[in-house]
Design a protein around this motif. Structure first.
Motif, short mmCIF file in Angstrom:
data_model
loop_
_atom_site.label_atom_id
_atom_site.label_comp_id
_atom_site.label_asym_id
_atom_site.label_seq_id
_atom_site.Cartn_x
_atom_site.Cartn_y
_atom_site.Cartn_z
N GLY A 207 0.79 -1.23 0.00
CA GLY A 207 0.00 0.00 0.00
C GLY A 207 0.82 1.27 0.00
N VAL A 208 2.13 1.15 0.11
CA VAL A 208 3.04 2.30 0.07
C VAL A 208 4.24 1.92 -0.78
CG1 VAL A 208 2.37 3.23 2.33
CG2 VAL A 208 4.18 1.50 2.19
N GLU A 209 5.00 2.93 -1.19
CA GLU A 209 6.21 2.64 -1.96
C GLU A 209 7.23 1.95 -1.06
OE1 GLU A 209 9.61 4.97 -4.63
OE2 GLU A 209 7.83 6.04 -3.91
N GLN A 210 7.74 0.83 -1.50
CA GLN A 210 8.67 0.04 -0.69
C GLN A 210 9.92 0.86 -0.37
OE1 GLN A 210 9.89 -3.67 -2.47
NE2 GLN A 210 10.30 -4.60 -0.49
N SER A 211 10.28 0.89 0.89
CA SER A 211 11.43 1.69 1.32
C SER A 211 12.00 1.12 2.61
CB SER A 211 11.01 3.15 1.52
OG SER A 211 12.04 3.89 2.15
N GLN A 212 13.22 0.63 2.52
CA GLN A 212 13.88 0.13 3.72
C GLN A 212 14.17 1.27 4.69
OE1 GLN A 212 17.33 -2.07 2.19
NE2 GLN A 212 16.30 -3.98 2.78
N GLU A 213 14.48 2.44 4.16
CA GLU A 213 14.80 3.58 5.01
C GLU A 213 13.59 3.99 5.85
OE1 GLU A 213 15.54 3.37 1.79
OE2 GLU A 213 17.73 3.23 1.92
N LYS A 214 12.42 4.08 5.22
CA LYS A 214 11.21 4.45 5.96
C LYS A 214 10.78 3.33 6.91
CE LYS A 214 9.28 7.93 2.87
NZ LYS A 214 8.11 8.35 2.05
N ALA A 215 10.99 2.10 6.46
CA ALA A 215 10.67 0.96 7.34
C ALA A 215 11.52 1.04 8.60
CB ALA A 215 10.92 -0.36 6.61
N LEU A 216 12.82 1.31 8.43
CA LEU A 216 13.72 1.41 9.57
C LEU A 216 13.30 2.56 10.48
CD1 LEU A 216 16.30 0.36 10.93
CD2 LEU A 216 17.60 2.01 9.55
N GLY A 232 13.98 -5.60 17.56
CA GLY A 232 14.55 -6.70 16.77
C GLY A 232 14.58 -6.38 15.29
N ALA A 233 13.52 -5.73 14.80
CA ALA A 233 13.46 -5.36 13.39
C ALA A 233 14.52 -4.31 13.05
CB ALA A 233 12.06 -4.84 13.05
N VAL A 234 14.80 -3.40 13.97
CA VAL A 234 15.84 -2.40 13.76
C VAL A 234 17.19 -3.08 13.56
CG1 VAL A 234 17.19 -0.55 14.85
CG2 VAL A 234 14.68 -0.50 14.98
N ARG A 235 17.51 -4.03 14.45
CA ARG A 235 18.81 -4.73 14.34
C ARG A 235 18.90 -5.51 13.04
NH1 ARG A 235 17.58 -5.55 19.89
NH2 ARG A 235 16.71 -7.61 19.45
N ARG A 236 17.83 -6.22 12.71
CA ARG A 236 17.84 -7.05 11.49
C ARG A 236 17.96 -6.21 10.23
NH1 ARG A 236 14.04 -7.58 8.08
NH2 ARG A 236 12.41 -6.82 9.49
N GLN A 238 18.85 -3.00 9.89
CA GLN A 238 20.07 -2.20 9.85
C GLN A 238 21.24 -3.05 9.37
OE1 GLN A 238 20.44 1.43 10.92
NE2 GLN A 238 21.92 0.81 9.36
N TYR A 239 21.30 -4.29 9.84
CA TYR A 239 22.36 -5.22 9.39
C TYR A 239 22.24 -5.47 7.89
CZ TYR A 239 24.45 -9.74 8.34
OH TYR A 239 25.16 -10.75 7.76
N GLN A 240 21.02 -5.74 7.42
CA GLN A 240 20.83 -6.01 5.99
C GLN A 240 21.21 -4.80 5.15
OE1 GLN A 240 16.69 -7.10 5.77
NE2 GLN A 240 17.04 -9.19 6.50
N MET A 241 20.86 -3.62 5.60
CA MET A 241 21.19 -2.40 4.86
C MET A 241 22.70 -2.14 4.87
SD MET A 241 17.99 -0.02 6.15
CE MET A 241 18.50 1.47 5.27
N ASP A 242 23.35 -2.42 6.00
CA ASP A 242 24.80 -2.21 6.09
C ASP A 242 25.54 -3.18 5.18
OD1 ASP A 242 24.44 -0.20 7.89
OD2 ASP A 242 24.98 -1.36 9.66
N VAL A 243 25.08 -4.43 5.11
CA VAL A 243 25.70 -5.41 4.22
C VAL A 243 25.53 -4.98 2.77
CG1 VAL A 243 25.50 -7.78 3.33
CG2 VAL A 243 25.47 -7.35 5.80
N LYS A 244 24.32 -4.52 2.43
CA LYS A 244 24.03 -4.10 1.05
C LYS A 244 24.88 -2.91 0.63
CE LYS A 244 20.07 -2.79 -1.83
NZ LYS A 244 18.60 -2.53 -1.85
N SER A 245 25.15 -1.99 1.58
CA SER A 245 25.94 -0.79 1.25
C SER A 245 27.43 -1.02 1.37
CB SER A 245 25.52 0.36 2.17
OG SER A 245 25.86 0.06 3.52
N GLY A 246 27.84 -2.18 1.88
CA GLY A 246 29.25 -2.48 2.04
C GLY A 246 29.85 -2.01 3.35
N LYS A 247 29.03 -1.50 4.25
CA LYS A 247 29.53 -1.04 5.55
C LYS A 247 29.87 -2.20 6.47
CE LYS A 247 26.97 3.34 5.63
NZ LYS A 247 25.93 4.13 6.36
N ARG A 248 29.31 -3.35 6.17
CA ARG A 248 29.53 -4.51 7.04
C ARG A 248 29.59 -5.76 6.17
NH1 ARG A 248 25.37 -5.60 11.95
NH2 ARG A 248 25.79 -3.35 12.16
#
Length: 257
Positions: A207-216, A232-236, A238-248
């Motif tokens: 129902g909304v434009e998909q956005s990991q940033e807004k979800a976080l 728990g969702a914040v940790r999960r 944030q980890y996925q976003m950090d891996v995707k961006s190469g930060k982790r």
């Protein structure tokens, strides 16, 4: 129980059992049985604020869960045009607390409270009875209608429940726009679980434009309100976003045989 002083608690427990107001050892009592024994103790009398009349004292007793006392004090005010009193009796009959469980009597008192001033909490609880077919014939459409009235009346639990109804599409047609609207209302009124559900909508694009940033962002709001699911969702995420961006670096998958 984190706000209870442990020394005071154990001193009270010792007095209760030492002075003989319970004949069964603590270790042999279930929690509910222990609470009942404690409430029977003469050392734990109800202390009401000063200056209240009988009606006000009865409502105070109900709100503070001294339900036996509430029944005694409020009975003279039944069927006298007081929505709070009618709702209190509806709740007690509904849940079998203070009075024997009787769904038909709960329905009667909830309807009376609604008739007096469209009492939002009674609308919410009557909605539950219609959904479950308790005391009335099961009617999901009527349940959603009552829940909607309760939500419009400002009852935050009804706002969240209605949002979930439209989000899941179980008792009404799936409608993400309505789901988002009512979950937003519930969040602004302080409902802990609402921002987590909104976060799910953004993460999955419901129902909304998909956005990991807004979800976080919404998961963080949920965590700030004390939601463990949100934290728990914040940790999960944030980890996925950090891996995707190469930060982790992605943690290796462990296969257990």
């Amino acid at each position: 129980m984190k706000n209870i002083n442990r020394k005071s608690l154990f001193l009270t427990l010792g007095m209760v059992f030492f002075m003989g107001c319970a004949s069964t050892p603590i270790k042999d009592l279930k929690p509910s049985e222990f609470i009942n024994k404690m409430s029977e103790s003469k050392y734990l009398q109800m202390k009401t604020p000063e200056g209240l009349n009988q009606l006000e004292t009865g409502l105070w007793a109900y709100k503070h869960y001294y339900l036996d006392k509430a029944v005694t004090l409020l009975t003279p005010y039944k069927n006298k045009g007081n929505a709070e009193v009618e709702h209190a009796f509806g709740f007690m009959y509904h849940n079998g607390k203070g009075l024997p469980q009787d769904f038909k009597k709960a329905v009667k008192h909830y309807k009376e409270a609604i008739k007096i001033n469209n009492y939002p909490t009674s609308l919410n609880n009557l909605s539950i009875l219609y959904r479950n077919g308790q005391g009335v014939s099961r009617d999901v459409g009527k349940s959603v209608e009552l829940l909607t009235q309760a939500a419009k009346g400002g009852y935050v639990n009804a706002q969240f429940s209605l949002g979930k109804v439209y989000f899941i599409g179980e008792d009404a047609s799936e409608d993400y726009g309505m789901a988002y609207y009512w979950l937003q209302q519930a969040y602004h009124n302080g409902h802990v679980r609402a921002p987590y559900t909104i976060g799910q909508m953004y993460e999955r694009g419901y129902g909304v434009e998909q956005s990991q940033e807004k979800a976080l962002e919404w998961y963080k709001k949920a965590a700030k309100l004390g939601s463990e699911f949100g934290a728990g969702a914040v940790r999960r995420l944030q980890y996925q976003m950090d891996v995707k961006s190469g930060k982790r670096e992605k943690l290796p998958t462990v296969i257990i045989r």
